[in-house]
Design an enzyme around this catalytic site. Structure first.
Site, PDB file in Angstrom:
ATOM      1  N   ASP A   4       0.842  -1.199   0.000  1.00 38.79           N
ATOM      2  CA  ASP A   4       0.000   0.000   0.000  1.00 38.79           C
ATOM      3  C   ASP A   4       0.876   1.247   0.000  1.00 38.79           C
ATOM      4  OD1 ASP A   4      -2.379   1.347  -0.032  1.00 38.79           O
ATOM      5  OD2 ASP A   4      -3.144   0.476   1.825  1.00 38.79           O
ATOM      6  N   HIS A  51      -8.480  -0.964  -9.359  1.00 38.37           N
ATOM      7  CA  HIS A  51      -8.397   0.008  -8.264  1.00 38.37           C
ATOM      8  C   HIS A  51      -7.362   1.085  -8.568  1.00 38.37           C
ATOM      9  CE1 HIS A  51      -8.177   1.604  -4.192  1.00 38.37           C
ATOM     10  NE2 HIS A  51      -6.886   1.324  -4.146  1.00 38.37           N
TER      11      HIS A  51
END
Length: 312
Positions: free
Chosen positions: A153, A222
């Site tokens: 992330d 995403h």
């Protein structure tokens, strides 16, 4: 763009600091009559952080505090940041981004959990009787910067001066130069459904490889949905601060997401694309496995504005 701060000017709150190992996120609402306690706490916040962190100089303790639109006039008064407004709830064809109560937001971070715990306990003690705690989330770094879905992330986060340029208000709003907008959401993951997907299917949702974190050509993923281009074709940046949290015994696995930006327009555009879709893509496929349960927008004032409050 944000220019370097002049010599002697109070630095910003610790928004562009590197990610830490531990974080605590607090969202509270101000009770009637609680304004003076809040002003005193915000005015003394920098000194409080120094005091708690002093015995552990390598602990990296920091805290950024934000104020919501509905609380701004009650607590600070005077001029308002140009882009501050309540969080805008989004209802898409399949997914919902709720707006939830929140007047103050505290982002505590450190290399050690005891430092975050001690500071959070003191914040709550000083505000007791003046606020209602709406959410308290203790978060942590997970393996090699991965979320609880197993993917790295924050890969695209800017660093150094680029991070300051993306996150801190510049000369476009001079009274609030060095401040930042914090868009905050707490997500819960359906890990059972996610783990039932083949790795290749997960990678198609994310737009990156799971093991090596390499970018994939995956339209509608995403990553693709969250890439916003400006009028000149350059990518519009935010500073993401996303950290995992969870309680396995309660079946809770999540990500606490904070987008710091010099204008809320960029993260809000990302959210609209995620939830409502865009001209060339549908909603973010990750939302089929991740559900937002909170939503708030706050302004993190420049440190000198807080230092001028009565508690300092």
């Amino acid at each position: 763009m944000t220019s370097p701060l002049p010599s002697g000017e109070t630095p910003p709150q610790p928004v562009p600091n590197p990610p830490a190992s531990v974080a605590v996120f607090l969202v509270v609402t101000i009770d009637p009559g609680g304004e003076s306690a809040v002003r005193e706490l915000l005015g003394s916040l920098a000194g409080l952080v120094r005091s708690v962190g002093f015995p552990c100089p390598d602990g990296g303790l920091g805290c950024a505090a934000g104020v919501g639109s509905r609380a701004w006039d009650r607590v600070l008064g005077g001029p308002r940041p140009a882009g501050l407004h309540p969080f805008r709830e989004l209802a898409g064809p399949r997914h919902h981004a709720p707006a939830t109560p929140g007047d103050l937001f505290f982002h505590l971070r450190a290399a050690r959990p005891d430092l975050c715990f001690a500071l959070a306990a003191e914040l709550v003690r000083r505000l007791r009787g003046g606020v209602t705690v709406r959410d308290e989330t203790q978060a942590f770094s997970y393996f090699d910067s991965r979320n609880l879905l197993g993917f790295v992330d924050g890969t695209e986060n800017p660093v150094g001066q680029a991070a300051a340029d993306a996150a801190l208000v510049g000369d476009e709003d001079p009274a609030f130069r060095g401040g930042s907008y914090a868009l905050v959401q707490k997500y819960l993951h359906d890990v059972d459904s996610w783990d039932a997907l083949a790795v290749e299917a997960q990678e198609k949702v994310m737009g990156r490889t799971k093991l090596t974190n390499l970018e994939l050509d995956a339209p509608g993923s995403h990553k693709d949905v969250n890439t916003v281009l400006g009028p000149d074709g350059t990518e519009q940046r935010i500073l993401r601060s996303a950290m995992p949290f969870g309680r396995p015994g309660h079946g809770e696995f999540g990500t606490y997401f904070v987008a710091y930006a010099r204008t809320p327009e960029v993260p809000e555009t990302m959210l609209r694309r995620m939830y409502l879709g865009g001209p060339d893509s549908g909603p973010d496929p990750l939302l089929d496995y991740s559900r937002a349960v909170t939503g708030g927008l706050f302004f993190v004032p420049p440190a000198d504005l807080l230092a001028a409050l009565p508690g300092n």
